[in-house]
Design an enzyme around this catalytic site. Structure first.
Site, mmCIF file in Angstrom:
data_model
loop_
_atom_site.group_PDB
_atom_site.id
_atom_site.type_symbol
_atom_site.label_atom_id
_atom_site.label_comp_id
_atom_site.label_asym_id
_atom_site.label_seq_id
_atom_site.Cartn_x
_atom_site.Cartn_y
_atom_site.Cartn_z
ATOM 1 N N HIS A 10 50.658 75.736 63.025
ATOM 2 C CA HIS A 10 50.625 74.467 63.590
ATOM 3 C C HIS A 10 51.508 74.041 64.680
ATOM 4 O O HIS A 10 52.042 74.956 65.456
ATOM 5 C CB HIS A 10 50.860 73.414 62.295
ATOM 6 C CG HIS A 10 50.199 73.520 61.042
ATOM 7 N ND1 HIS A 10 48.715 73.374 61.088
ATOM 8 C CD2 HIS A 10 50.440 74.277 59.926
ATOM 9 C CE1 HIS A 10 48.193 73.566 59.878
ATOM 10 N NE2 HIS A 10 49.115 74.341 59.284
ATOM 11 N N GLU A 24 55.374 70.448 58.193
ATOM 12 C CA GLU A 24 55.066 71.802 58.015
ATOM 13 C C GLU A 24 55.555 72.640 59.529
ATOM 14 O O GLU A 24 56.117 73.762 59.649
ATOM 15 C CB GLU A 24 53.697 72.154 57.863
ATOM 16 C CG GLU A 24 53.290 73.473 57.469
ATOM 17 C CD GLU A 24 51.983 73.772 57.129
ATOM 18 O OE1 GLU A 24 51.598 75.228 57.215
ATOM 19 O OE2 GLU A 24 51.085 72.907 57.159
ATOM 20 N N HIS A 78 53.524 79.661 57.149
ATOM 21 C CA HIS A 78 52.800 78.387 56.816
ATOM 22 C C HIS A 78 53.612 77.724 55.537
ATOM 23 O O HIS A 78 54.363 78.549 54.817
ATOM 24 C CB HIS A 78 51.258 78.505 56.532
ATOM 25 C CG HIS A 78 50.672 78.669 57.311
ATOM 26 N ND1 HIS A 78 49.943 77.585 58.345
ATOM 27 C CD2 HIS A 78 50.110 79.852 58.505
ATOM 28 C CE1 HIS A 78 49.192 78.104 59.179
ATOM 29 N NE2 HIS A 78 49.444 79.461 59.602
ATOM 30 N N GLU A 145 52.454 81.559 52.592
ATOM 31 C CA GLU A 145 52.697 80.165 52.287
ATOM 32 C C GLU A 145 53.818 79.859 51.498
ATOM 33 O O GLU A 145 54.200 80.221 50.410
ATOM 34 C CB GLU A 145 51.414 79.683 51.625
ATOM 35 C CG GLU A 145 50.043 79.782 52.171
ATOM 36 C CD GLU A 145 49.777 78.439 53.236
ATOM 37 O OE1 GLU A 145 50.767 77.647 53.055
ATOM 38 O OE2 GLU A 145 48.680 78.544 53.589
#
Length: 291
Positions: A10, A24, A78, A145
């Site tokens: 992102h 995030e 992430h 993640e």
């Protein structure tokens, strides 16, 4: 030279998941920069980030940059969301766990879980998925993640500097194991001797002081065939796993536990051998030690 391309997920106008006062995009950049800095502790490595700040990038821009640079490995970082808890990582879903990418993923997964063991994080497993970052990269790629931003207990950990440090260190330990990286050798400046005093006081011999940064213990394996047994031991000891090629002739921990192979070339205050004639006997030796 091993070229690592690190992708902080992102950024810019795309904040990613947001909750509990966290975004995030900020967390992924924080973790990625620490991974980059820690990889600099190893010889023959080059690291490039897809973004150094709050830039907006498409997925194509990220994989195109990695492919154009000729990276040897792509890591996409992430933070999860959706009401779960814990850590998980992904490889492309056409690749098996025994593939090159699968073995690298296994090394990262194991090392991360060892690094954050003391924080009580759930292990959601090493998985596969059809993600762009994994599918469109020309090199082995893993997407991690790192906890759930919308789960309070996970969010509280993501706000802690010591947890972020441990998470980054776990990624780097895994990459060092997978790629056989060797730490840079640093030499300490020599302090000139003090001039003698006329009436020196008697001194009591002492043992050399251990390096403050020295690990208490580490697990050493000959190869990836020893990983299943070594992973159990590493979780029990709360210690990282290293390939023999990394630690031979170097002191990386006060205690070494050898899973597969011999003590030859191992440097530590204490070396414990947990090896058999084959990986099955080795696994039995580890199981008996843990009991």
């Amino acid at each position: 030279m091993v070229k690592f391309f690190i992708d902080p997920g992102h950024g810019g106008t795309d904040p990613g998941a947001t909750r509990n006062g966290l975004q995030e995009k900020n967390l992924t950049l924080q973790i990625s920069k620490k991974i980059r800095d820690m990889l600099g502790e190893y010889e023959n490595t080059q690291v490039r980030l897809s973004r150094e700040g709050n830039q907006t990038l498409t997925l194509n821009q990220r994989t195109n940059a990695a492919n154009a640079w000729g990276a040897d490995f792509l890591l996409s970082v992430h933070i999860n969301a959706g009401g779960g808890t814990g850590y998980e990582d992904f490889r492309y879903n056409t690749l098996s766990a025994s593939s090159t990418t699968g073995r690298i993923q296994s090394a990262i997964h194991s090392a991360v879980m060892v690094a954050i063991r003391g924080f009580g994080v759930s292990d959601r497993g090493a998985k596969s998925a059809n993600f762009h970052m994994l599918r469109e990269s020309n090199m082995p790629a893993v997407l991690t993640e790192n906890l759930f931003i919308d789960t309070p207990q996970d969010a509280n950990l993501l706000k802690r500097a010591d947890f972020i440090e441990a998470m980054a260190r776990g990624h780097v330990n895994g990459l060092a194991n997978a790629f056989g990286l060797k730490r840079k050798v640093t030499t300490k400046p020599v302090t000139p001797p003090k001039p003698p005093v006329t009436q020196p006081k008697p001194s009591v011999p002492t043992n050399p002081k251990e390096d403050d940064d020295m690990l208490e213990r580490a697990v050493v394996i000959n190869g990836f065939a020893d990983f299943p047994a070594a992973e159990r031991l590493a979780l029990y000891l709360k210690a990282p796993i290293y390939l023999r090629s990394i630690v031979t002739g170097q002191k990386v921990a006060k205690e070494l536990y050898i899973v597969g192979g011999t003590k030859e070339g191992m440097v530590a205050n204490k070396v414990t051998l947990l090896s058999g004639a084959d990986r099955f006997e080795t696994a039995a030796a580890v199981a008996n030690f843990i009991k």
